[in-house]
Design a protein around this motif. Structure first.
Motif, PDB file in Angstrom:
ATOM      1  N   UNK A  17     -32.504 -34.459  22.990  1.00 19.48           N
ATOM      2  CA  UNK A  17     -32.857 -34.242  21.531  1.00 19.48           C
ATOM      3  C   UNK A  17     -32.534 -32.481  21.380  1.00 19.48           C
ATOM      4  N   UNK A  18     -32.770 -31.806  22.389  1.00 18.18           N
ATOM      5  CA  UNK A  18     -32.511 -30.178  22.085  1.00 18.18           C
ATOM      6  C   UNK A  18     -30.820 -30.094  22.055  1.00 18.18           C
ATOM      7  N   UNK A  19     -30.171 -30.942  22.722  1.00 17.15           N
ATOM      8  CA  UNK A  19     -28.633 -30.778  22.863  1.00 17.15           C
ATOM      9  C   UNK A  19     -28.167 -31.085  21.308  1.00 17.15           C
ATOM     10  N   UNK A  20     -28.931 -32.472  21.134  1.00 17.87           N
ATOM     11  CA  UNK A  20     -28.123 -32.895  19.832  1.00 17.87           C
ATOM     12  C   UNK A  20     -28.461 -32.081  18.532  1.00 17.87           C
ATOM     13  N   UNK A  21     -29.837 -31.978  18.394  1.00 17.08           N
ATOM     14  CA  UNK A  21     -30.139 -30.727  17.385  1.00 17.08           C
ATOM     15  C   UNK A  21     -29.310 -29.717  17.258  1.00 17.08           C
ATOM     16  N   UNK A  22     -29.035 -29.001  18.519  1.00 16.27           N
ATOM     17  CA  UNK A  22     -28.323 -27.748  18.414  1.00 16.27           C
ATOM     18  C   UNK A  22     -26.934 -27.997  18.128  1.00 16.27           C
ATOM     19  N   UNK A  23     -26.293 -28.980  18.509  1.00 18.19           N
ATOM     20  CA  UNK A  23     -24.923 -29.422  17.889  1.00 18.19           C
ATOM     21  C   UNK A  23     -24.873 -29.560  16.490  1.00 18.19           C
ATOM     22  N   UNK A  24     -25.993 -30.173  16.024  1.00 21.04           N
ATOM     23  CA  UNK A  24     -25.818 -30.419  14.666  1.00 21.04           C
ATOM     24  C   UNK A  24     -26.183 -29.136  13.727  1.00 21.04           C
ATOM     25  N   UNK A  31     -29.311 -34.883  37.055  1.00 23.96           N
ATOM     26  CA  UNK A  31     -28.939 -35.154  35.371  1.00 23.96           C
ATOM     27  C   UNK A  31     -29.782 -34.192  34.786  1.00 23.96           C
ATOM     28  N   UNK A  32     -30.983 -33.722  35.017  1.00 25.35           N
ATOM     29  CA  UNK A  32     -31.689 -32.716  34.365  1.00 25.35           C
ATOM     30  C   UNK A  32     -31.077 -31.199  34.327  1.00 25.35           C
ATOM     31  N   UNK A  33     -30.394 -31.028  35.554  1.00 23.73           N
ATOM     32  CA  UNK A  33     -29.801 -29.639  35.840  1.00 23.73           C
ATOM     33  C   UNK A  33     -28.579 -29.719  35.076  1.00 23.73           C
ATOM     34  N   UNK A  34     -27.787 -30.698  34.988  1.00 26.59           N
ATOM     35  CA  UNK A  34     -26.699 -30.801  34.152  1.00 26.59           C
ATOM     36  C   UNK A  34     -26.930 -30.643  32.592  1.00 26.59           C
ATOM     37  N   UNK A  35     -27.863 -31.387  32.227  1.00 24.18           N
ATOM     38  CA  UNK A  35     -28.043 -31.268  30.867  1.00 24.18           C
ATOM     39  C   UNK A  35     -28.723 -30.210  30.401  1.00 24.18           C
ATOM     40  N   UNK A  36     -29.514 -29.339  31.589  1.00 28.34           N
ATOM     41  CA  UNK A  36     -30.051 -27.972  31.221  1.00 28.34           C
ATOM     42  C   UNK A  36     -28.728 -27.012  31.062  1.00 28.34           C
ATOM     43  N   UNK A  69     -38.338 -38.908  30.432  1.00 29.85           N
ATOM     44  CA  UNK A  69     -38.832 -37.915  29.420  1.00 29.85           C
ATOM     45  C   UNK A  69     -38.186 -36.536  29.333  1.00 29.85           C
ATOM     46  N   UNK A  70     -37.945 -35.839  30.637  1.00 30.27           N
ATOM     47  CA  UNK A  70     -37.121 -34.629  30.407  1.00 30.27           C
ATOM     48  C   UNK A  70     -35.660 -34.708  30.000  1.00 30.27           C
ATOM     49  N   UNK A  71     -35.014 -35.740  30.474  1.00 27.79           N
ATOM     50  CA  UNK A  71     -33.791 -36.039  29.862  1.00 27.79           C
ATOM     51  C   UNK A  71     -33.704 -36.311  28.401  1.00 27.79           C
ATOM     52  N   UNK A  93     -25.032 -24.000  27.278  1.00 26.27           N
ATOM     53  CA  UNK A  93     -23.836 -23.680  26.693  1.00 26.27           C
ATOM     54  C   UNK A  93     -23.824 -23.937  25.257  1.00 26.27           C
ATOM     55  N   UNK A  94     -24.491 -25.093  24.764  1.00 32.17           N
ATOM     56  CA  UNK A  94     -24.816 -25.240  23.359  1.00 32.17           C
ATOM     57  C   UNK A  94     -25.477 -24.151  22.542  1.00 32.17           C
ATOM     58  N   UNK A  95     -26.695 -23.763  23.230  1.00 36.08           N
ATOM     59  CA  UNK A  95     -27.323 -22.739  22.677  1.00 36.08           C
ATOM     60  C   UNK A  95     -26.510 -21.299  22.517  1.00 36.08           C
ATOM     61  N   UNK A  96     -25.763 -21.018  23.509  1.00 34.55           N
ATOM     62  CA  UNK A  96     -24.909 -19.850  23.388  1.00 34.55           C
ATOM     63  C   UNK A  96     -23.755 -19.986  22.324  1.00 34.55           C
ATOM     64  N   UNK A  97     -23.340 -21.151  22.135  1.00 31.83           N
ATOM     65  CA  UNK A  97     -22.312 -21.402  20.915  1.00 31.83           C
ATOM     66  C   UNK A  97     -22.917 -21.163  19.782  1.00 31.83           C
ATOM     67  N   UNK A  98     -24.326 -21.765  19.492  1.00 31.50           N
ATOM     68  CA  UNK A  98     -24.921 -21.447  18.360  1.00 31.50           C
ATOM     69  C   UNK A  98     -25.265 -20.255  18.016  1.00 31.50           C
ATOM     70  N   UNK A  99     -25.662 -19.409  19.119  1.00 29.63           N
ATOM     71  CA  UNK A  99     -25.788 -18.192  18.907  1.00 29.63           C
ATOM     72  C   UNK A  99     -24.716 -17.231  18.277  1.00 29.63           C
ATOM     73  N   UNK A 100     -23.497 -17.597  19.002  1.00 25.55           N
ATOM     74  CA  UNK A 100     -22.276 -17.036  18.493  1.00 25.55           C
ATOM     75  C   UNK A 100     -21.994 -17.216  16.982  1.00 25.55           C
ATOM     76  N   UNK A 101     -22.316 -18.507  16.395  1.00 25.05           N
ATOM     77  CA  UNK A 101     -21.726 -18.952  15.190  1.00 25.05           C
ATOM     78  C   UNK A 101     -23.068 -18.382  14.332  1.00 25.05           C
ATOM     79  N   UNK A 102     -24.298 -18.461  14.842  1.00 24.74           N
ATOM     80  CA  UNK A 102     -25.360 -17.736  13.980  1.00 24.74           C
ATOM     81  C   UNK A 102     -24.881 -16.230  13.730  1.00 24.74           C
TER      82      UNK A 102
END
Length: 143
Positions: free
Chosen positions: A108-115, A28-33, A101-103, A38-47
Protein backbone atom coordinates in the motif's frame (compact mmCIF):
# COMPACT_ATOMS: atom_id res chain seq x y z
CA UNK A 1 12.67 5.84 22.30
CA UNK A 2 11.93 2.13 22.75
CA UNK A 3 10.58 1.86 19.21
CA UNK A 4 13.71 3.55 17.82
CA UNK A 5 15.94 1.14 19.75
CA UNK A 6 13.92 -1.86 18.57
CA UNK A 7 14.10 -0.66 14.96
CA UNK A 8 17.86 -0.18 15.19
CA UNK A 9 18.23 -3.66 16.68
CA UNK A 10 16.08 -5.20 13.96
CA UNK A 11 18.10 -3.48 11.25
CA UNK A 12 21.37 -4.56 12.83
CA UNK A 13 20.14 -8.17 12.87
CA UNK A 14 18.66 -8.10 9.35
CA UNK A 15 19.72 -11.29 7.61
CA UNK A 16 21.58 -11.23 4.33
CA UNK A 17 18.82 -11.19 1.75
CA UNK A 18 19.09 -10.85 -1.98
CA UNK A 19 15.80 -9.63 -3.29
CA UNK A 20 15.97 -11.43 -6.64
CA UNK A 21 13.79 -14.24 -5.30
CA UNK A 22 12.67 -13.75 -1.69
CA UNK A 23 10.98 -16.82 -0.28
CA UNK A 24 9.97 -16.36 3.35
CA UNK A 25 7.64 -13.77 4.83
CA UNK A 26 10.64 -12.17 6.53
CA UNK A 27 12.62 -11.95 3.28
CA UNK A 28 9.63 -10.52 1.41
CA UNK A 29 9.14 -7.92 4.16
CA UNK A 30 12.81 -6.95 4.07
CA UNK A 31 12.78 -6.59 0.28
CA UNK A 32 9.55 -4.60 0.28
CA UNK A 33 10.96 -2.38 3.05
CA UNK A 34 14.00 -1.68 0.88
CA UNK A 35 11.76 -0.90 -2.09
CA UNK A 36 9.70 1.48 0.04
CA UNK A 37 12.86 3.27 1.18
CA UNK A 38 13.93 3.73 -2.47
CA UNK A 39 10.50 5.06 -3.44
CA UNK A 40 10.42 7.43 -0.47
CA UNK A 41 13.89 8.74 -1.32
CA UNK A 42 12.82 9.33 -4.92
CA UNK A 43 9.66 11.10 -3.78
CA UNK A 44 11.69 13.29 -1.43
CA UNK A 45 13.92 14.26 -4.35
CA UNK A 46 10.93 15.15 -6.53
CA UNK A 47 9.20 17.03 -3.73
CA UNK A 48 12.37 19.02 -3.02
CA UNK A 49 12.48 19.99 -6.70
CA UNK A 50 8.84 21.08 -6.54
CA UNK A 51 9.45 23.27 -3.47
CA UNK A 52 12.62 24.70 -5.00
CA UNK A 53 10.70 25.60 -8.14
CA UNK A 54 7.91 27.20 -6.09
CA UNK A 55 10.32 29.23 -3.99
CA UNK A 56 12.03 30.42 -7.16
CA UNK A 57 8.81 31.75 -8.62
CA UNK A 58 8.94 34.89 -6.52
CA UNK A 59 5.82 36.96 -7.19
CA UNK A 60 5.28 35.61 -10.71
CA UNK A 61 2.22 33.64 -9.64
CA UNK A 62 -0.98 35.64 -9.73
CA UNK A 63 -2.22 36.19 -6.18
CA UNK A 64 0.60 34.41 -4.36
CA UNK A 65 4.32 34.55 -3.99
CA UNK A 66 6.77 31.66 -4.08
CA UNK A 67 7.09 31.14 -0.30
CA UNK A 68 3.28 31.05 0.08
CA UNK A 69 3.06 28.43 -2.65
CA UNK A 70 5.88 26.41 -1.07
CA UNK A 71 4.07 26.47 2.27
CA UNK A 72 0.85 25.31 0.60
CA UNK A 73 2.79 22.48 -1.03
CA UNK A 74 4.23 21.44 2.34
CA UNK A 75 0.74 21.43 3.85
CA UNK A 76 -0.51 19.30 0.97
CA UNK A 77 2.36 16.86 1.44
CA UNK A 78 1.66 16.60 5.17
CA UNK A 79 -2.01 15.88 4.43
CA UNK A 80 -0.98 13.25 1.88
CA UNK A 81 1.31 11.60 4.48
CA UNK A 82 -1.59 11.47 6.95
CA UNK A 83 -3.76 9.88 4.27
CA UNK A 84 -1.13 7.22 3.54
CA UNK A 85 -0.82 6.41 7.22
CA UNK A 86 -4.58 6.02 7.65
CA UNK A 87 -5.12 4.15 4.39
CA UNK A 88 -2.28 1.69 4.88
CA UNK A 89 -3.20 1.18 8.54
CA UNK A 90 -6.65 0.18 7.28
CA UNK A 91 -5.04 -2.27 4.84
CA UNK A 92 -3.02 -3.74 7.70
CA UNK A 93 -6.16 -4.10 9.79
CA UNK A 94 -8.08 -5.67 6.92
CA UNK A 95 -5.44 -8.40 6.57
CA UNK A 96 -4.89 -8.79 10.33
CA UNK A 97 -5.74 -12.49 10.35
CA UNK A 98 -2.64 -13.46 8.35
CA UNK A 99 1.08 -13.02 8.05
CA UNK A 100 0.51 -11.29 4.71
CA UNK A 101 -0.71 -8.15 6.51
CA UNK A 102 2.78 -6.64 6.67
CA UNK A 103 3.36 -7.18 2.96
CA UNK A 104 -0.06 -5.78 2.12
CA UNK A 105 0.59 -2.65 4.21
CA UNK A 106 4.05 -2.18 2.67
CA UNK A 107 2.57 -2.68 -0.81
CA UNK A 108 0.00 0.00 0.00
CA UNK A 109 2.75 2.44 0.98
CA UNK A 110 4.85 1.61 -2.08
CA UNK A 111 1.91 2.07 -4.46
CA UNK A 112 0.72 5.33 -2.91
CA UNK A 113 4.26 6.71 -2.80
CA UNK A 114 4.77 5.94 -6.50
CA UNK A 115 1.42 7.53 -7.34
CA UNK A 116 2.25 10.69 -5.37
CA UNK A 117 5.69 10.97 -6.95
CA UNK A 118 4.11 10.79 -10.39
CA UNK A 119 1.46 13.32 -9.36
CA UNK A 120 4.17 15.74 -8.13
CA UNK A 121 6.02 15.32 -11.41
CA UNK A 122 2.92 15.80 -13.59
CA UNK A 123 1.48 18.76 -11.67
CA UNK A 124 4.61 20.75 -10.83
CA UNK A 125 7.68 19.56 -12.73
CA UNK A 126 6.33 19.55 -16.27
CA UNK A 127 5.31 22.34 -18.62
CA UNK A 128 2.18 22.73 -20.76
CA UNK A 129 4.31 23.14 -23.90
CA UNK A 130 7.19 21.11 -25.31
CA UNK A 131 9.69 22.33 -22.68
CA UNK A 132 11.40 19.28 -21.16
CA UNK A 133 10.33 18.45 -17.59
CA UNK A 134 12.53 19.48 -14.67
CA UNK A 135 13.05 15.82 -13.69
CA UNK A 136 12.36 12.70 -15.77
CA UNK A 137 8.98 11.02 -15.51
CA UNK A 138 9.11 8.57 -12.60
CA UNK A 139 8.66 5.00 -13.71
CA UNK A 140 6.95 2.18 -11.84
CA UNK A 141 10.18 1.25 -10.11
CA UNK A 142 12.84 3.37 -8.44
CA UNK A 143 15.21 5.12 -10.76
Amino acid sequence: MLITMMTMLALAQEPEVTCDDPVSTVEIGICMGRELEREQARQARYFAAVVERAEGLGDRIVGADGPEVAEALRAGQAAWEAYVQASCDATYAWWSDGTIRGSKALGCRIDLTRQRTHELWRAYLTYPDSTPPILPEPSGSAS
